[in-house]
Design a protein around this motif. Structure first.
Motif, PDB file in Angstrom:
ATOM      1  N   GLU A 546      21.632 -26.483  17.133  1.00  0.00           N
ATOM      2  CA  GLU A 546      22.721 -27.012  17.932  1.00  0.00           C
ATOM      3  C   GLU A 546      23.125 -26.001  18.992  1.00  0.00           C
ATOM      4  OE1 GLU A 546      25.922 -27.791  15.277  1.00  0.00           O
ATOM      5  OE2 GLU A 546      26.431 -25.697  14.968  1.00  0.00           O
ATOM      6  N   ASP A 547      23.625 -26.496  20.099  1.00  0.00           N
ATOM      7  CA  ASP A 547      24.183 -25.659  21.178  1.00  0.00           C
ATOM      8  C   ASP A 547      23.219 -24.566  21.625  1.00  0.00           C
ATOM      9  OD1 ASP A 547      26.499 -27.173  21.027  1.00  0.00           O
ATOM     10  OD2 ASP A 547      27.429 -25.827  19.573  1.00  0.00           O
ATOM     11  N   GLY A 548      21.943 -24.911  21.762  1.00  0.00           N
ATOM     12  CA  GLY A 548      20.974 -23.950  22.293  1.00  0.00           C
ATOM     13  C   GLY A 548      20.575 -22.861  21.329  1.00  0.00           C
ATOM     14  N   THR A 549      20.795 -23.039  20.023  1.00  0.00           N
ATOM     15  CA  THR A 549      20.373 -22.059  19.022  1.00  0.00           C
ATOM     16  C   THR A 549      19.794 -22.810  17.830  1.00  0.00           C
ATOM     17  OG1 THR A 549      22.071 -20.472  19.674  1.00  0.00           O
ATOM     18  CG2 THR A 549      21.084 -20.182  17.504  1.00  0.00           C
ATOM     19  N   THR A 550      18.653 -22.317  17.329  1.00  0.00           N
ATOM     20  CA  THR A 550      18.067 -22.875  16.109  1.00  0.00           C
ATOM     21  C   THR A 550      18.094 -21.793  15.039  1.00  0.00           C
ATOM     22  OG1 THR A 550      16.133 -23.939  15.106  1.00  0.00           O
ATOM     23  CG2 THR A 550      15.706 -22.283  16.831  1.00  0.00           C
ATOM     24  N   GLN A 551      18.453 -22.180  13.816  1.00  0.00           N
ATOM     25  CA  GLN A 551      18.631 -21.220  12.727  1.00  0.00           C
ATOM     26  C   GLN A 551      17.761 -21.593  11.546  1.00  0.00           C
ATOM     27  OE1 GLN A 551      22.020 -21.188   9.792  1.00  0.00           O
ATOM     28  NE2 GLN A 551      22.640 -19.381  10.954  1.00  0.00           N
ATOM     29  N   LEU A 552      17.054 -20.570  11.011  1.00  0.00           N
ATOM     30  CA  LEU A 552      16.334 -20.685   9.737  1.00  0.00           C
ATOM     31  C   LEU A 552      17.192 -20.039   8.652  1.00  0.00           C
ATOM     32  CD1 LEU A 552      13.810 -21.052   7.862  1.00  0.00           C
ATOM     33  CD2 LEU A 552      13.069 -18.811   8.678  1.00  0.00           C
ATOM     34  N   LEU A 553      17.408 -20.749   7.538  1.00  0.00           N
ATOM     35  CA  LEU A 553      18.252 -20.235   6.458  1.00  0.00           C
ATOM     36  C   LEU A 553      17.583 -20.507   5.123  1.00  0.00           C
ATOM     37  CD1 LEU A 553      20.958 -18.999   5.536  1.00  0.00           C
ATOM     38  CD2 LEU A 553      21.881 -21.322   5.431  1.00  0.00           C
ATOM     39  N   ILE A 554      17.325 -19.423   4.356  1.00  0.00           N
ATOM     40  CA  ILE A 554      16.863 -19.507   2.968  1.00  0.00           C
ATOM     41  C   ILE A 554      17.823 -18.642   2.161  1.00  0.00           C
ATOM     42  CG2 ILE A 554      14.971 -19.120   1.360  1.00  0.00           C
ATOM     43  CD1 ILE A 554      13.036 -19.404   3.668  1.00  0.00           C
ATOM     44  N   ARG A 555      18.597 -19.272   1.283  1.00  0.00           N
ATOM     45  CA  ARG A 555      19.746 -18.585   0.682  1.00  0.00           C
ATOM     46  C   ARG A 555      19.336 -17.526  -0.335  1.00  0.00           C
ATOM     47  NH1 ARG A 555      24.319 -20.327   2.440  1.00  0.00           N
ATOM     48  NH2 ARG A 555      24.508 -22.402   3.363  1.00  0.00           N
ATOM     49  N   ALA A 556      18.343 -17.744  -1.153  1.00  0.00           N
ATOM     50  CA  ALA A 556      17.932 -16.753  -2.163  1.00  0.00           C
ATOM     51  C   ALA A 556      16.428 -16.557  -2.019  1.00  0.00           C
ATOM     52  CB  ALA A 556      18.306 -17.223  -3.568  1.00  0.00           C
ATOM     53  N   ALA A 557      16.043 -15.509  -1.304  1.00  0.00           N
ATOM     54  CA  ALA A 557      14.638 -15.286  -0.994  1.00  0.00           C
ATOM     55  C   ALA A 557      13.840 -15.002  -2.261  1.00  0.00           C
ATOM     56  CB  ALA A 557      14.494 -14.130  -0.006  1.00  0.00           C
ATOM     57  N   GLU A 558      12.633 -15.579  -2.309  1.00  0.00           N
ATOM     58  CA  GLU A 558      11.703 -15.331  -3.399  1.00  0.00           C
ATOM     59  C   GLU A 558      10.470 -14.646  -2.826  1.00  0.00           C
ATOM     60  OE1 GLU A 558      10.915 -19.103  -5.169  1.00  0.00           O
ATOM     61  OE2 GLU A 558      12.981 -19.411  -5.843  1.00  0.00           O
ATOM     62  N   LEU A 559       9.651 -14.057  -3.722  1.00  0.00           N
ATOM     63  CA  LEU A 559       8.480 -13.306  -3.266  1.00  0.00           C
ATOM     64  C   LEU A 559       7.511 -14.186  -2.488  1.00  0.00           C
ATOM     65  CD1 LEU A 559       7.808 -11.096  -6.424  1.00  0.00           C
ATOM     66  CD2 LEU A 559       8.910 -10.434  -4.290  1.00  0.00           C
ATOM     67  N   ASN A 560       7.392 -15.489  -2.880  1.00  0.00           N
ATOM     68  CA  ASN A 560       6.455 -16.364  -2.175  1.00  0.00           C
ATOM     69  C   ASN A 560       7.001 -16.844  -0.830  1.00  0.00           C
ATOM     70  OD1 ASN A 560       8.385 -18.192  -2.985  1.00  0.00           O
ATOM     71  ND2 ASN A 560       7.077 -19.264  -4.443  1.00  0.00           N
ATOM     72  N   ASP A 561       8.203 -16.389  -0.440  1.00  0.00           N
ATOM     73  CA  ASP A 561       8.703 -16.700   0.903  1.00  0.00           C
ATOM     74  C   ASP A 561       8.124 -15.752   1.949  1.00  0.00           C
ATOM     75  OD1 ASP A 561      10.331 -18.868   0.203  1.00  0.00           O
ATOM     76  OD2 ASP A 561      11.922 -17.543  -0.484  1.00  0.00           O
ATOM     77  N   SER A 562       7.376 -14.724   1.533  1.00  0.00           N
ATOM     78  CA  SER A 562       6.716 -13.841   2.491  1.00  0.00           C
ATOM     79  C   SER A 562       5.680 -14.638   3.287  1.00  0.00           C
ATOM     80  CB  SER A 562       6.021 -12.684   1.760  1.00  0.00           C
ATOM     81  OG  SER A 562       6.957 -11.866   1.101  1.00  0.00           O
ATOM     82  N   GLY A 563       5.502 -14.293   4.545  1.00  0.00           N
ATOM     83  CA  GLY A 563       4.495 -14.963   5.362  1.00  0.00           C
ATOM     84  C   GLY A 563       4.847 -14.910   6.836  1.00  0.00           C
ATOM     85  N   THR A 564       4.075 -15.677   7.617  1.00  0.00           N
ATOM     86  CA  THR A 564       4.269 -15.762   9.061  1.00  0.00           C
ATOM     87  C   THR A 564       5.054 -17.031   9.387  1.00  0.00           C
ATOM     88  OG1 THR A 564       2.187 -14.587   9.446  1.00  0.00           O
ATOM     89  CG2 THR A 564       3.113 -15.841  11.295  1.00  0.00           C
ATOM     90  N   TYR A 565       6.221 -16.864   9.978  1.00  0.00           N
ATOM     91  CA  TYR A 565       7.050 -17.994  10.382  1.00  0.00           C
ATOM     92  C   TYR A 565       6.930 -18.161  11.902  1.00  0.00           C
ATOM     93  CZ  TYR A 565       9.247 -17.974   5.781  1.00  0.00           C
ATOM     94  OH  TYR A 565       9.489 -18.055   4.436  1.00  0.00           O
ATOM     95  N   SER A 566       6.899 -19.402  12.343  1.00  0.00           N
ATOM     96  CA  SER A 566       6.811 -19.660  13.782  1.00  0.00           C
ATOM     97  C   SER A 566       7.773 -20.784  14.140  1.00  0.00           C
ATOM     98  CB  SER A 566       5.385 -20.028  14.195  1.00  0.00           C
ATOM     99  OG  SER A 566       4.932 -21.178  13.505  1.00  0.00           O
ATOM    100  N   VAL A 567       8.348 -20.668  15.326  1.00  0.00           N
ATOM    101  CA  VAL A 567       9.213 -21.723  15.861  1.00  0.00           C
ATOM    102  C   VAL A 567       8.617 -22.160  17.195  1.00  0.00           C
ATOM    103  CG1 VAL A 567      10.749 -19.979  16.884  1.00  0.00           C
ATOM    104  CG2 VAL A 567      11.565 -22.317  16.573  1.00  0.00           C
ATOM    105  N   GLU A 568       8.520 -23.461  17.379  1.00  0.00           N
ATOM    106  CA  GLU A 568       7.890 -24.013  18.576  1.00  0.00           C
ATOM    107  C   GLU A 568       8.845 -24.994  19.262  1.00  0.00           C
ATOM    108  OE1 GLU A 568       4.584 -27.227  18.844  1.00  0.00           O
ATOM    109  OE2 GLU A 568       3.520 -25.308  18.954  1.00  0.00           O
ATOM    110  N   LEU A 569       8.940 -24.854  20.595  1.00  0.00           N
ATOM    111  CA  LEU A 569       9.715 -25.792  21.405  1.00  0.00           C
ATOM    112  C   LEU A 569       8.760 -26.735  22.110  1.00  0.00           C
ATOM    113  CD1 LEU A 569      12.339 -23.426  23.097  1.00  0.00           C
ATOM    114  CD2 LEU A 569      12.568 -24.693  20.979  1.00  0.00           C
ATOM    115  N   GLN A 570       9.079 -28.039  22.119  1.00  0.00           N
ATOM    116  CA  GLN A 570       8.286 -29.042  22.827  1.00  0.00           C
ATOM    117  C   GLN A 570       9.230 -29.967  23.587  1.00  0.00           C
ATOM    118  OE1 GLN A 570       5.921 -31.226  20.045  1.00  0.00           O
ATOM    119  NE2 GLN A 570       4.677 -29.482  19.405  1.00  0.00           N
ATOM    120  N   ASN A 571       8.797 -30.390  24.766  1.00  0.00           N
ATOM    121  CA  ASN A 571       9.528 -31.459  25.438  1.00  0.00           C
ATOM    122  C   ASN A 571       8.581 -32.610  25.736  1.00  0.00           C
ATOM    123  OD1 ASN A 571       8.052 -30.758  27.685  1.00  0.00           O
ATOM    124  ND2 ASN A 571       9.770 -29.986  28.868  1.00  0.00           N
ATOM    125  N   GLY A 572       9.118 -33.707  26.203  1.00  0.00           N
ATOM    126  CA  GLY A 572       8.310 -34.887  26.432  1.00  0.00           C
ATOM    127  C   GLY A 572       7.361 -34.767  27.601  1.00  0.00           C
TER     128      GLY A 572
END
Length: 798
Positions: A546-572
């Motif tokens: 919302e309002d020009g900001t995107t947020q990733l939230l994981i409240r209690a991190a676990e070991l298998n949450d390790s990895g490569t995260y990516s965020v992609e913007l697309q328009n029409g």
């Protein structure tokens, strides 16, 4: 008297990688001292690769290229001084640099069904433990995969690889000198999977049929080039190829159909590796004539105690012939049975339904009829009570436009006045362009809502909007207004606003919250897509945009949450931008396994332990070994930065009890210790010494205690051993007592005292800064008492 020689700088233990130079040096106080070097107790006169050097007060032992034979315990002796230290030659696992670069930079590509062998030769001190991991899970031998290891190489073999073997692999080579990790990528290519189904019939008429499907979920690692569409007539065995479509098109229209015949259709995907299996449709019948589509739900015009008037519009799809009438049906709300209102089709698009029961709630639907038959029924109308209209809700109040942009309008209003207790049950928002006379329902809102946004409008257009209240009696009178939309906002390509607050690597402790905020811009508003390791996020992850900001939230991190995260913007408009970052979840290590103690070499103890379970996920884990010499004494570090599961403690004094503990450590801290329960002791062998007393002339042999050699000051380096000695004479033989800062050391287990025929020594193992101070040795017998004092100074490691 000539001053004695002493050490200004002692030897210091050295750790060196095999093949690298090493040096031991010490500094004495006199230039005329001739030094002698010993290795493991044997005098060194010459040794391959070793040079002895003396420059002034400095004596050096220089090794140009360290080899395994150079490891050991060295001692320097010169004049009145001696010093000891060890050289440890480390030989961690190594892989040829050219091979290592090729393995890590270029993916291994194989075709499905072919064998794959990944062989990695290595060097280093044996034993070397080789572990293969895929997606952070250790690989073990099974029916499909084999892991082999020799003293010179390790190899992963897959006799017939499959697409599921794709992924990131890691080889971990580990010995007692260190750890080497190699990251590999395996890509397996194959023909595509079948297109995703089911096959849908998009359009069907007398002359042609249009079918639709979805791209395959797995393209085999290579892009789909085209699709092949085939047809089979029901009752026949042969399939006929109708044509092909490019990869971007997943619909196909054919006119090779006959009226009143039934067919099966199938679609195959093609890439450079081959043709997929087929996706088949169910039986599709070509109708001779097309029946009409479903009209929109009928609208309630008016209602009374026994009659309700409804109206409707012709369906958008009229079929292949003209509509001849409409079938109107009714049902009581809450029932499933629809009943006809008239005996035959109604030609008009408005009907007054009579003979209704007062107070009941009714729903209506309409079906169009043409020469091909009866079409699909409309959705039900809004429920309406059969009762007089005096109780219908009033008009909404103060309807106005609160905001608008190029494609949407937001309306606000106040609730209508309640008439005769007839409460509002909801609201209906309708819209029509200025060039059309047809109203379109676009929103149905609950009773508590007094705000609604109409989206999907055209820029720079004029629209009429109206809102009416709904009640159990039906809709109230509408309130209408006019709105003009603004011109479309300028197109701004989607862009991620990455700054210093957005990190490329996040190290998070397990159990803590992962929260990543990424600002962006773009017009029209871009679609935001989050992925982890190229796949959709797990259900535990929450995304808020919302309002020009995107947020990733994981409240209690676990070991298998390790990895490569990516965020992609697309328009029409086909514009997109991507940002990726790494998340590493770590935790305080788990405790090592049970400890075992063995005396493999005389007067030493070798401590071994089971690895901590955290080794599977923590590559920077190491171990620290501590010891103490009584059940309540202080713990002292004797081995640190250990990457294997074994340590040998050499400074064992026979007759003492030793306790050991091992802790696992990483950047977050140390695990709980694993400790020995029973003490370790090497029995002290008592030498049999026969003393032949001298014969003295005279009657009285008693002598006053005296120091033949007094106690001298010492300067030592933290962690080394300290030997303080003196020589005492007297008869009867004096009793010797040692003190530090006036404290009796007789019962302190951290100090080792000896008295060999008047040569008295105090030994301090592994000195610390707390050992600095004034030491006193006191000699007393029945004739008298004397003492000697000296200071011990401690210097930090050089």
């Amino acid at each position: 008297s000539v001053p004695r020689c002493y050490l200004n700088k002692q030897l210091a233990t050295v750790r060196v990688v095999k093949g690298e130079p090493a040096e031991l040096s010490c500094t004495v106080s006199k230039d005329d001292v001739t030094g002698t070097w010993f290795k493991d107790g044997l005098k060194l006169t010459s040794m391959q690769g070793v040079v002895f050097e003396k420059k002034g007060l400095v004596h050096k032992l220089i090794i140009n290229k360290a080899e395994d034979i150079h490891a050991g315990k060295y001692r320097f002796e010169g004049g009145d001084v001696k010093s000891e230290a060890s050289i440890f030659v480390e030989d961690p696992p190594q892989v040829d640099k050219v091979l290592l670069k090729n393995l890590t930079s270029v993916p291994v590509v194989a075709k499905a069904g072919q064998p794959v062998k990944l062989r990695i030769p290595f060097e280093g001190r044996l034993p070397i433990r080789a572990t293969w991991l895929k997606d952070k899970m250790e690989l073990a031998n099974d029916a499909r995969i084999r892991v082999d290891k020799t003293d010179t190489h390790t190899m992963l073999s897959i006799p017939s690889c499959e697409r599921k073997d794709c992924g990131d692999y890691k080889v971990r080579l580990k010995n007692d000198s260190g750890v080497l990790e190699i990251n590999l990528k395996l890509v397996v290519i194959d023909k595509p999977q079948p297109p995703a189904g089911p096959i849908k019939i998009v359009e069907s008429s007398v002359n042609d049929i249009t079918i639709q499907w979805q791209p395959p979920k797995d393209n085999g690692g290579k892009p789909v080039q085209r699709y092949i569409v085939e047809r089979q007539q029901v009752g026949k065995n042969d399939w006929e190829t109708l044509g092909e479509t490019p990869r971007s098109c997943t619909t196909f229209t054919t006119n090779k159909v006959e009226e009143d015949m039934s067919y099966y259709f199938r679609v195959k995907a093609v890439n450079v590796e081959g043709i997929s299996d087929a996706l088949e449709s169910g039986e599709v019948k070509v109708l001779g004539k097309a029946s009409p589509g479903a009209p929109d739900p009928p609208e309630i015009v008016s209602a009374s105690r026994d009659t309700i008037t409804i109206s409707w519009k012709a369906p958008r799809k009229t079929g292949t012939s003209q509509i001849v009438g409409y079938i109107v049906q009714k049902r009581k709300k809450g029932t499933m049975t629809w009943l006809p209102v008239t005996n035959g089709p109604v030609k008009d698009k408005k009907l007054k339904v009579t003979n209704l029961k007062k107070g009941l709630q009714y729903e209506f639907r309409v079906t169009a009829v043409n020469a091909a038959g009866t079409g699909d029924a409309s959705d039900p109308s809004q429920p309406v009570f059969a009762r007089d209209p005096t109780k219908s809700p009033g008009q909404v109040q103060e309807l106005k436009v609160s905001s608008c942009d190029s494609t949407s309008v937001t309306l606000t209003w106040n609730r209508p006045e309640v008439k005769d207790g007839n409460e509002v049950k909801g609201y209906e928002v309708e819209m029509r362009p200025s060039h059309s006379s047809s109203w379109t329902r676009c929103l149905t809102l609950p009773a508590e809502a007094t705000r609604g946004t109409v989206k999907g409008l055209q820029p720079k257009e004029k629209y009429f909007l109206r809102v009416r209240a709904l009640s159990d009696c039906g809709p109230g009178e509408a309130t209408e207004l006019e709105a003009f939309l603004e011109a479309a906002a300028p197109v701004v390509p989607p862009r991620l606003l990455i700054d210093d607050t957005v990190k490329n690597l996040l190290v998070i402790k397990a159990g803590n919250t992962i929260r990543v905020n990424i600002p962006f811009e773009g017009s029209p508003d871009p679609v935001v897509i989050w992925l982890k390791d190229g796949l959709p996020l797990p259900n535990r992850a929450a995304i808020k945009t919302e309002d020009g900001t995107t947020q990733l939230l994981i409240r209690a991190a676990e070991l298998n949450d390790s990895g490569t995260y990516s965020v992609e913007l697309q328009n029409g408009l086909g514009k997109r931008q991507t940002f990726s970052f790494q998340v590493q979840i770590t935790d305080i290590p788990q405790s090592p396994g049970p400890l075992r103690l063995e005396e493999n070499v005389l007067n030493t103890v070798t401590v071994t332990w089971e690895p901590s379970a955290s080794e599977k996920w923590e590559k920077n884990l190491y171990y620290t070994v501590l010891k103490r010499e009584s059940q309540k004494g202080a713990w002292h570090v004797v081995g640190d930065l250990l990457y294997n599961n074994k340590f040998t403690f050499t400074s064992v004094i026979p007759g003492r009890d030793y306790y050991f503990r091992v802790v696992a450590k990483n950047s977050l801290g140390a695990s709980a210790p694993s400790e020995t329960v029973q003490p370790w002791r090497i029995q002290k062998t008592k030498a049999e010494i026969q003393v032949i007393p001298q014969k003295y002339r005279g009657v009285n042999q008693n002598q006053h205690p005296r120091f033949l050699v007094p106690l001298k000051p010492h300067v030592v380096v933290t962690g080394s051993e300290c030997h303080m000695s003196c020589a005492v004479g007297g008869h009867p033989p004096p009793k010797i007592t040692w003190y530090k800062d006036s404290r009796d050391l007789s019962n302190d287990p951290n100090y080792f005292c000896t008295n060999d025929f008047g040569v008295c020594s105090l030994v301090i193992m592994g000195v610390t800064k707390q050992d600095a101070g004034e030491y006193m040795v006191k000699a007393s017998n029945e004739v008298g008492c004397v003492s000697s004092r000296a200071f011990l100074a401690i210097k930090g490691k050089i």
